[in-house]
Design a protein around this motif. Structure first.
Motif, mmCIF file in Angstrom:
data_model
loop_
_atom_site.group_PDB
_atom_site.id
_atom_site.type_symbol
_atom_site.label_atom_id
_atom_site.label_comp_id
_atom_site.label_asym_id
_atom_site.label_seq_id
_atom_site.Cartn_x
_atom_site.Cartn_y
_atom_site.Cartn_z
ATOM 1 N N ILE A 46 76.341 -22.649 -92.007
ATOM 2 C CA ILE A 46 77.469 -22.024 -92.643
ATOM 3 C C ILE A 46 78.037 -23.211 -93.245
ATOM 4 C CG2 ILE A 46 77.782 -19.811 -91.404
ATOM 5 C CD1 ILE A 46 79.903 -21.414 -89.935
ATOM 6 N N ILE A 51 73.608 -18.820 -88.932
ATOM 7 C CA ILE A 51 74.968 -18.942 -88.699
ATOM 8 C C ILE A 51 75.288 -20.482 -88.602
ATOM 9 C CG2 ILE A 51 76.928 -18.748 -87.101
ATOM 10 C CD1 ILE A 51 75.903 -16.032 -86.660
ATOM 11 N N ARG A 75 88.221 -16.132 -88.113
ATOM 12 C CA ARG A 75 87.160 -16.739 -88.272
ATOM 13 C C ARG A 75 87.015 -17.909 -87.395
ATOM 14 N NH1 ARG A 75 88.460 -17.965 -93.442
ATOM 15 N NH2 ARG A 75 89.565 -19.738 -92.944
ATOM 16 N N LYS A 76 87.978 -18.587 -86.843
ATOM 17 C CA LYS A 76 88.174 -19.603 -85.913
ATOM 18 C C LYS A 76 87.358 -19.128 -84.637
ATOM 19 C CE LYS A 76 91.631 -22.185 -87.825
ATOM 20 N NZ LYS A 76 93.067 -22.485 -87.446
ATOM 21 N N TYR A 115 79.997 -18.360 -82.199
ATOM 22 C CA TYR A 115 78.496 -18.094 -82.610
ATOM 23 C C TYR A 115 78.106 -19.268 -83.226
ATOM 24 C CZ TYR A 115 79.517 -13.242 -81.600
ATOM 25 O OH TYR A 115 79.800 -12.361 -80.799
ATOM 26 N N TRP A 116 78.872 -20.484 -83.486
ATOM 27 C CA TRP A 116 78.418 -21.765 -83.907
ATOM 28 C C TRP A 116 78.578 -22.552 -82.876
ATOM 29 C CZ3 TRP A 116 78.694 -26.691 -84.579
ATOM 30 C CH2 TRP A 116 77.795 -27.250 -85.240
ATOM 31 N N TYR A 117 79.482 -22.738 -82.115
ATOM 32 C CA TYR A 117 79.799 -23.610 -80.875
ATOM 33 C C TYR A 117 79.202 -23.129 -79.461
ATOM 34 C CZ TYR A 117 82.309 -26.777 -83.609
ATOM 35 O OH TYR A 117 82.861 -27.836 -84.496
ATOM 36 N N PHE A 118 79.031 -21.856 -79.252
ATOM 37 C CA PHE A 118 78.637 -21.036 -78.209
ATOM 38 C C PHE A 118 79.755 -21.421 -77.140
ATOM 39 C CE2 PHE A 118 74.518 -19.808 -79.285
ATOM 40 C CZ PHE A 118 74.177 -20.731 -80.139
ATOM 41 N N PHE A 150 85.127 -16.512 -84.416
ATOM 42 C CA PHE A 150 83.811 -16.241 -84.589
ATOM 43 C C PHE A 150 82.986 -17.514 -84.664
ATOM 44 C CE2 PHE A 150 80.647 -13.338 -86.464
ATOM 45 C CZ PHE A 150 79.833 -14.141 -86.933
ATOM 46 N N VAL A 151 83.394 -18.499 -85.191
ATOM 47 C CA VAL A 151 82.833 -19.906 -85.004
ATOM 48 C C VAL A 151 82.651 -20.697 -83.766
ATOM 49 C CG1 VAL A 151 82.890 -22.253 -86.121
ATOM 50 C CG2 VAL A 151 83.349 -20.313 -87.641
ATOM 51 N N CYS A 152 83.835 -20.590 -83.256
ATOM 52 C CA CYS A 152 83.792 -20.802 -81.729
ATOM 53 C C CYS A 152 82.723 -20.085 -80.939
ATOM 54 C CB CYS A 152 85.035 -20.459 -81.063
ATOM 55 S SG CYS A 152 86.278 -21.847 -81.162
ATOM 56 N N ALA A 210 91.938 -16.545 -90.856
ATOM 57 C CA ALA A 210 91.709 -17.758 -90.399
ATOM 58 C C ALA A 210 91.356 -17.653 -88.770
ATOM 59 C CB ALA A 210 92.727 -18.966 -90.637
ATOM 60 N N TYR A 247 83.924 -24.456 -92.544
ATOM 61 C CA TYR A 247 84.436 -23.722 -91.154
ATOM 62 C C TYR A 247 84.350 -24.129 -90.024
ATOM 63 C CZ TYR A 247 83.976 -20.370 -95.199
ATOM 64 O OH TYR A 247 84.217 -20.080 -96.882
ATOM 65 N N ARG A 254 85.185 -6.744 -83.248
ATOM 66 C CA ARG A 254 85.444 -5.802 -84.656
ATOM 67 C C ARG A 254 84.900 -6.743 -85.807
ATOM 68 N NH1 ARG A 254 91.750 -4.773 -84.445
ATOM 69 N NH2 ARG A 254 91.901 -4.188 -82.492
ATOM 70 N N LEU A 264 71.109 -16.125 -85.843
ATOM 71 C CA LEU A 264 72.219 -17.157 -85.163
ATOM 72 C C LEU A 264 71.668 -18.720 -85.615
ATOM 73 C CD1 LEU A 264 73.715 -17.486 -82.599
ATOM 74 C CD2 LEU A 264 71.691 -18.203 -81.199
ATOM 75 N N GLU A 304 87.191 -26.864 -89.051
ATOM 76 C CA GLU A 304 88.351 -26.280 -88.991
ATOM 77 C C GLU A 304 88.687 -25.836 -87.488
ATOM 78 O OE1 GLU A 304 89.722 -22.517 -91.034
ATOM 79 O OE2 GLU A 304 88.044 -21.500 -90.579
ATOM 80 N N VAL A 305 87.601 -25.897 -86.649
ATOM 81 C CA VAL A 305 87.487 -25.813 -85.270
ATOM 82 C C VAL A 305 87.288 -26.875 -84.545
ATOM 83 C CG1 VAL A 305 86.399 -24.397 -83.384
ATOM 84 C CG2 VAL A 305 86.736 -23.237 -85.713
ATOM 85 N N LEU A 328 82.611 -15.099 -94.439
ATOM 86 C CA LEU A 328 83.765 -15.984 -93.440
ATOM 87 C C LEU A 328 85.012 -16.468 -94.376
ATOM 88 C CD1 LEU A 328 81.150 -18.372 -91.821
ATOM 89 C CD2 LEU A 328 82.713 -16.678 -90.537
#
Lengths: 300, 186
Positions: free
Chosen positions: A13, A10, B137-138, B144-147, B140-142, B134, A17, B170, A7, A20-21, B129
């Motif tokens: 990263i 991650i 990836r978004k 595991y990065w942003y929770f 996943f990032v939402c 895309a 990446y 997946r 975690l 883009e969110v 990633l």
């Protein structure tokens, strides 16, 4: 490496990446008028392009259902999240399957199973054998032992990717057609086919069916058709007469938001239980749940 | 205010740098902290610590992407605070659930062939990633990065919650395969 270590990594990263969110609460709200105008434009474009770009569904290439043969050639077990799921082979031209091969689901030895392209559920799977030959298989049931059970919520979640009522678009009931005499057909016409889209009805239906307990294929039917009586009941002792069967039974077809349908269930108001085609029986439901379903389906 | 101007304020040691940072990115940082800590007071504390940390490192640091630079600080501070809270049995944000999901990506010990440095694992993650479509990836990032919660992600991308769950499942399986292939140690 512990999962919190992953975690933390991650967290480091590449910025691109993360850039883009934008988290949902950070997004600027689009004025309603703009949303309406965009939606109208999209409807026009989709309407013009739908028939040209929309590929046929997998059901459109199935020729007359499965082989309905329990030999090893036509049924096969596949592991699904700890359950041994039985799949039936479908009658379909292998050449037409090529365009429906999606991401790989699971592989072992020389066999590869694929999702159907465009579908995220595993109601259907495409098998490629060692010679590259493609066949289509459809989920039938979980193969549990006589002393084991599973819930229908497990099937909805694991096979159909449904874990809330919001994933259900509609429920359609149609008459049980075991009796096709003139009288039988008249009763079927009276029962009719009905589609339910009321969200409260769908929620109530989902809350009941997700907890329905299912037995394995070698379990005897625990249902008692004399458990409930209705205005139309005319049972002859323990023998179900055609009238009871038609008025008190509904074939169920559930449509999900991804376009998939689940249409292998029958509901019996007489015993207060569901049946899966292929003789998969379920535990009779509590009275209160039976009343809920009867209320939705208009069975009195 | 443009990011370059905000950074210039840091370099000029003007306190307006903090107020402009808070104005532009306060909500963003608060979102990240709250998703982990699920507590307004603790989140505000982490966000304030973020501004202090940014003030301490800029200059000489000159972040290329100020938003992500601040977000990473907030995320790290929030995770540290959360870990301390868990030790005291507090906190009920998305963090614990996210951690449980990520356990699936960790290869089992009997598949290990060699030990990998953090930098190498990070290269694997970035490469993974990069190769993801895309949309996956978004998501996943939402998560595991942003929770972000499953519900929030579903709403943001106009898809069902079950689709989000399946996509994440997946993607985690794919990440696990990649980590196993590279011999990442448990």
């Amino acid at each position: 490496m512990k999962n919190n270590h992953l975690l933390n990594l991650i967290g480091e990263i590449d910025d691109r990446y993360i850039e883009e969110v934008i988290p949902v609460s950070q997004k600027k709200k689009v004025p309603l008028l703009a949303k309406v105008l965009v939606a109208a434009c999209v409807c026009i474009v989709v309407g013009l392009g739908y028939s040209y770009f929309n590929p046929s569904s997998i059901e459109s290439i199935i020729d007359n259902g499965s082989f309905t043969n329990n030999s090893a050639e036509y049924i096969t077990p596949i592991m699904v999240d700890g359950y041994k799921a039985t799949y039936e082979k479908m009658r379909v031209d292998g050449k037409r399957l090529k365009s429906f091969v999606g991401d790989e689901y699971i592989s072992s030895d020389s066999l590869k199973w694929f999702y159907v392209e465009g579908y995220d559920n595993i109601k259907y799977l495409v098998l490629e054998d060692a010679n590259g030959k493609l066949t289509l298989w459809r989920f039938s049931h979980f193969n549990v032992t006589a002393s084991e059970t599973y819930t229908y919520g497990d099937v909805l979640r694991l096979i159909y990717n449904v874990d809330c009522a919001e994933d259900i678009v509609s429920i359609t009931t149609s008459p049980f057609n075991a009796d096709n005499s003139d009288a039988g057909k008249a009763m079927q016409a009276e029962v009719g086919t009905h589609t339910y889209t009321d969200r409260d009805d769908i929620l109530a239906f989902y809350e009941v069916v997700k907890d329905v307990i299912c037995y394995g294929p070698d379990t005897d039917n625990p249902a008692d058709d004399t458990r409930f009586t209705y205005s139309f009941s005319a049972q002859d002792g323990h023998y179900l007469v055609a009238k009871d069967g038609i008025y008190g039974t509904r074939c169920i077809s559930i449509k999900f938001t991804d376009g998939t349908t689940h249409d292998t269930w029958k509901y019996s108001a007489l015993s207060g239980s569901f049946f899966e085609y292929g003789s998969i029986f379920t535990e009779p439901m509590d009275e209160s749940d039976v009343y809920i379903l009867n209320d939705i389906f208009g069975i009195k | 205010m443009d990011d370059s101007k905000i950074i210039a304020l840091y370099f000029d040691r003007s306190e307006q740098a903090i107020s402009e940072t808070a104005k532009k990115y306060g909500r963003y940082c608060h979102y990240i902290a709250f998703q982990i800590l699920h507590n307004t007071e603790d989140s505000e504390e982490c966000v304030n610590d973020t501004y202090f940390r940014a003030w301490s490192v800029i200059p000489p640091k000159h972040p290329e992407h100020l938003r992500t630079f601040l977000g990473k600080i907030t995320r790290n501070l929030s995770l540290n605070k959360w870990e301390k809270q868990i030790a005291q049995k507090r906190g009920n944000g998305q963090c614990e659930q996210v951690l449980e999901e990520l356990i699936e990506c960790i290869p089992s010990e009997n598949n290990v062939e060699k030990i990998v440095e953090d930098r190498f694992i990070l290269e694997i993650l970035n490469d993974f990633l990069y190769k993801l479509p895309a949309d996956k990836r978004k998501i996943f990032v939402c998560r595991y990065w942003y929770f972000s919660s499953i519900k929030e992600i579903a709403k943001a991308y106009g898809i069902s919650e079950s689709k989000v769950t399946v996509t994440l499942f997946r993607t985690r399986q794919m990440l696990k395969e990649v980590l196993e292939k590279e011999g990442v140690l448990l």
